[in-house]
Motif scaffolding. Structure first.
Motif, PDB file in Angstrom:
ATOM      1  N   MET A  51       0.836  -1.196   0.000  1.00 54.86           N
ATOM      2  CA  MET A  51       0.000   0.000   0.000  1.00 54.86           C
ATOM      3  C   MET A  51       0.876   1.254   0.000  1.00 54.86           C
ATOM      4  O   MET A  51       2.082   1.184   0.252  1.00 54.86           O
ATOM      5  CB  MET A  51      -0.934  -0.025   1.216  1.00 54.86           C
ATOM      6  N   HIS A  52       0.258   2.365  -0.298  1.00 54.01           N
ATOM      7  CA  HIS A  52       1.000   3.619  -0.451  1.00 54.01           C
ATOM      8  C   HIS A  52       1.015   4.433   0.851  1.00 54.01           C
ATOM      9  O   HIS A  52       0.000   5.004   1.250  1.00 54.01           O
ATOM     10  CB  HIS A  52       0.394   4.457  -1.572  1.00 54.01           C
ATOM     11  N   LEU A  53       2.171   4.452   1.482  1.00 55.15           N
ATOM     12  CA  LEU A  53       2.395   5.259   2.677  1.00 55.15           C
ATOM     13  C   LEU A  53       3.503   6.255   2.360  1.00 55.15           C
ATOM     14  O   LEU A  53       4.590   5.854   1.921  1.00 55.15           O
ATOM     15  CB  LEU A  53       2.800   4.372   3.857  1.00 55.15           C
ATOM     16  N   TYR A  54       3.245   7.530   2.588  1.00 52.99           N
ATOM     17  CA  TYR A  54       4.217   8.558   2.196  1.00 52.99           C
ATOM     18  C   TYR A  54       5.596   8.285   2.774  1.00 52.99           C
ATOM     19  O   TYR A  54       6.601   8.345   2.048  1.00 52.99           O
ATOM     20  CB  TYR A  54       3.737   9.948   2.637  1.00 52.99           C
ATOM     21  N   THR A  55       5.662   7.990   4.054  1.00 52.69           N
ATOM     22  CA  THR A  55       6.966   7.804   4.692  1.00 52.69           C
ATOM     23  C   THR A  55       7.700   6.559   4.185  1.00 52.69           C
ATOM     24  O   THR A  55       8.919   6.465   4.314  1.00 52.69           O
ATOM     25  CB  THR A  55       6.805   7.705   6.225  1.00 52.69           C
ATOM     26  N   GLY A  56       6.964   5.634   3.617  1.00 56.95           N
ATOM     27  CA  GLY A  56       7.593   4.446   3.055  1.00 56.95           C
ATOM     28  C   GLY A  56       8.005   4.638   1.603  1.00 56.95           C
ATOM     29  O   GLY A  56       8.860   3.914   1.091  1.00 56.95           O
ATOM     30  N   LYS A  57       7.423   5.636   0.933  1.00 54.62           N
ATOM     31  CA  LYS A  57       7.679   5.872  -0.487  1.00 54.62           C
ATOM     32  C   LYS A  57       8.736   6.947  -0.739  1.00 54.62           C
ATOM     33  O   LYS A  57       9.489   6.876  -1.712  1.00 54.62           O
ATOM     34  CB  LYS A  57       6.372   6.299  -1.178  1.00 54.62           C
ATOM     35  N   ILE A  58       8.795   7.947   0.125  1.00 58.49           N
ATOM     36  CA  ILE A  58       9.619   9.119  -0.147  1.00 58.49           C
ATOM     37  C   ILE A  58      11.109   8.799  -0.221  1.00 58.49           C
ATOM     38  O   ILE A  58      11.861   9.452  -0.959  1.00 58.49           O
ATOM     39  CB  ILE A  58       9.370  10.217   0.920  1.00 58.49           C
ATOM     40  N   GLY A  59      11.566   7.793   0.491  1.00 57.91           N
ATOM     41  CA  GLY A  59      12.992   7.467   0.503  1.00 57.91           C
ATOM     42  C   GLY A  59      13.526   7.020  -0.846  1.00 57.91           C
ATOM     43  O   GLY A  59      14.739   7.057  -1.079  1.00 57.91           O
ATOM     44  N   PHE A  60      12.630   6.630  -1.750  1.00 60.50           N
ATOM     45  CA  PHE A  60      13.048   6.100  -3.042  1.00 60.50           C
ATOM     46  C   PHE A  60      12.727   7.066  -4.185  1.00 60.50           C
ATOM     47  O   PHE A  60      12.641   6.662  -5.343  1.00 60.50           O
ATOM     48  CB  PHE A  60      12.394   4.736  -3.270  1.00 60.50           C
ATOM     49  N   LEU A  61      12.565   8.344  -3.824  1.00 59.76           N
ATOM     50  CA  LEU A  61      12.248   9.377  -4.809  1.00 59.76           C
ATOM     51  C   LEU A  61      13.269   9.402  -5.940  1.00 59.76           C
ATOM     52  O   LEU A  61      12.920   9.466  -7.120  1.00 59.76           O
ATOM     53  CB  LEU A  61      12.198  10.744  -4.124  1.00 59.76           C
ATOM     54  N   SER A 196      14.809   9.781   5.452  1.00 58.04           N
ATOM     55  CA  SER A 196      14.829   8.686   4.478  1.00 58.04           C
ATOM     56  C   SER A 196      15.906   8.901   3.425  1.00 58.04           C
ATOM     57  O   SER A 196      16.649   7.980   3.075  1.00 58.04           O
ATOM     58  CB  SER A 196      13.458   8.562   3.793  1.00 58.04           C
ATOM     59  N   TRP A 197      16.006  10.128   2.906  1.00 58.76           N
ATOM     60  CA  TRP A 197      17.015  10.427   1.884  1.00 58.76           C
ATOM     61  C   TRP A 197      18.431  10.252   2.424  1.00 58.76           C
ATOM     62  O   TRP A 197      19.328   9.838   1.694  1.00 58.76           O
ATOM     63  CB  TRP A 197      16.833  11.860   1.379  1.00 58.76           C
ATOM     64  N   PHE A 198      18.613  10.569   3.688  1.00 56.44           N
ATOM     65  CA  PHE A 198      19.940  10.456   4.305  1.00 56.44           C
ATOM     66  C   PHE A 198      20.430   9.011   4.256  1.00 56.44           C
ATOM     67  O   PHE A 198      21.551   8.730   3.810  1.00 56.44           O
ATOM     68  CB  PHE A 198      19.882  10.951   5.750  1.00 56.44           C
ATOM     69  N   LEU A 199      19.591   8.078   4.700  1.00 53.81           N
ATOM     70  CA  LEU A 199      19.991   6.672   4.686  1.00 53.81           C
ATOM     71  C   LEU A 199      20.053   6.121   3.266  1.00 53.81           C
ATOM     72  O   LEU A 199      20.896   5.266   2.954  1.00 53.81           O
ATOM     73  CB  LEU A 199      19.035   5.838   5.539  1.00 53.81           C
ATOM     74  N   TRP A 200      19.174   6.596   2.400  1.00 50.17           N
ATOM     75  CA  TRP A 200      19.220   6.200   0.990  1.00 50.17           C
ATOM     76  C   TRP A 200      20.569   6.595   0.396  1.00 50.17           C
ATOM     77  O   TRP A 200      21.203   5.804  -0.319  1.00 50.17           O
ATOM     78  CB  TRP A 200      18.084   6.862   0.222  1.00 50.17           C
TER      79      TRP A 200
END
Length: 217
Positions: A51-61, A196-200
Motif C-alpha cells: 500500500m501507499h504510505l508517504y513515509t515508506g515511499k519518499i525514501g526512493f524518490l 529517508s534520503w539520508f539513509l538512501w
C-alpha cells in the motif's frame, strides 16, 4: 486509473496507521512498549499489501522518474484522508471520552513544541521507516524482515519521533485543526523525507564503493 488506485491505496494506508495510533493511545498509560508493538501491525500490513504510505515511499524518490512526484503527492493526500476517516470515527465513539485526556496530552506536547525540535524528531523517524521498508527489498530471511519492521516502529514511538501520518490522526482526532497544525505537518513531511534520503544516500555510496571494488578484482 493508475492514480485513482494510488489514492485509494494511500487512503487505506492512512487508515491503518491511524488505527495503530488509536491502539497506542489505548495503551499509553498501561504499557507504551506494548502499544508501540501493536502499532507496528499497521506498517506490517501496509508493506505486505504494498500500500501507499508517504513515509515508506519518499525514501526512493531519486530511484524513480519525475512522475513519481505525482504519486507521492497523491499518497500524502490519501494518507491524510485515511487518517481523517479514522479520526472522525474515533470522535463518534466512547473511546474519544475515555482517552480524551491522553490524546490532548499527546497533541499538546507536539503542537507546543518548537519547529526545529519537530524537524529533528521527524528526521529521526524518517530514518526508522526507511530501515523498515528498505529491509523488505533485501535478500534476507523473512524473520529478519519482520524484525526490521517491528523494531524501527518501536524505536520511533518509544523515543517520541514524529511520524507525519500518525500525527495527521492525532491532530484530527483531537480537533487540533489550525494553520499551525498544517505547518507542523509540512515540517514533519520534510523531516521524514530528509531522514529517508539520508539513509538512501549512505546506502548508494556504500553500494557504489562495493561495485568499484568488484570491478577492480
Amino acid at each position: 486509473m493508475k492514480y485513482l488506485k494510488t489514492l485509494i491505496s494511500a487512503i487505506g494506508a492512512g487508515m491503518l496507521i491511524a488505527l495503530g495510533g488509536l491502539v497506542f493511545i489505548a495503551f499509553f498509560e498501561i504499557n507504551k512498549f506494548i502499544g508501540a508493538l501493536l502499532f507496528s501491525l499497521g506498517l506490517f500490513t501496509i508493506i505486505i499489501s504494498k500500500m501507499h504510505l508517504y513515509t515508506g515511499k519518499i525514501g526512493f524518490l531519486f530511484d524513480n522518474k519525475p512522475n513519481y512526484l505525482i504519486e507521492l503527492l497523491l499518497t500524502w493526500i490519501g494518507n491524510f484522508i485515511g487518517a481523517g476517516i479514522i479520526a472522525i470515527g474515533y470522535r463518534l465513539t466512547r473511546n474519544s471520552i475515555i482517552y480524551n485526556d491522553i490524546l490532548d496530552s499527546i497533541v499538546n506536547t507536539k503542537i507546543n513544541d518548537n519547529w526545529y525540535s519537530i524537524l529533528i524528531l521527524s528526521i529521526f523517524c524518517g530514518m526508522m521507516i526507511f530501515i523498515a521498508v528498505n529491509a523488505q527489498k533485501k535478500d534476507i530471511h523473512p524473520v529478519f524482515k519482520l524484525f526490521a519492521i517491528v523494531m524501527p516502529v518501536i524505536v520511533f514511538i518509544i523515543a517520541g519521533f514524529e511520524h507525519v501520518v500518525a500525527n495527521m490522526f492525532y491532530f484530527l482526532a483531537a480537533n487540533e485543526i489550525s494553520g499551525k497544525m498544517f505547518l507542523y505537518l509540512l515540517i514533519m513531511t520534510l523531516g521524514n523525507s530528509i531522514g529517508s534520503w539520508f539513509l538512501w544516500g549512505i546506502e548508494k555510496i556504500i553500494s557504489s564503493k562495493e561495485n568499484k571494488t568488484i570491478q577492480h578484482q
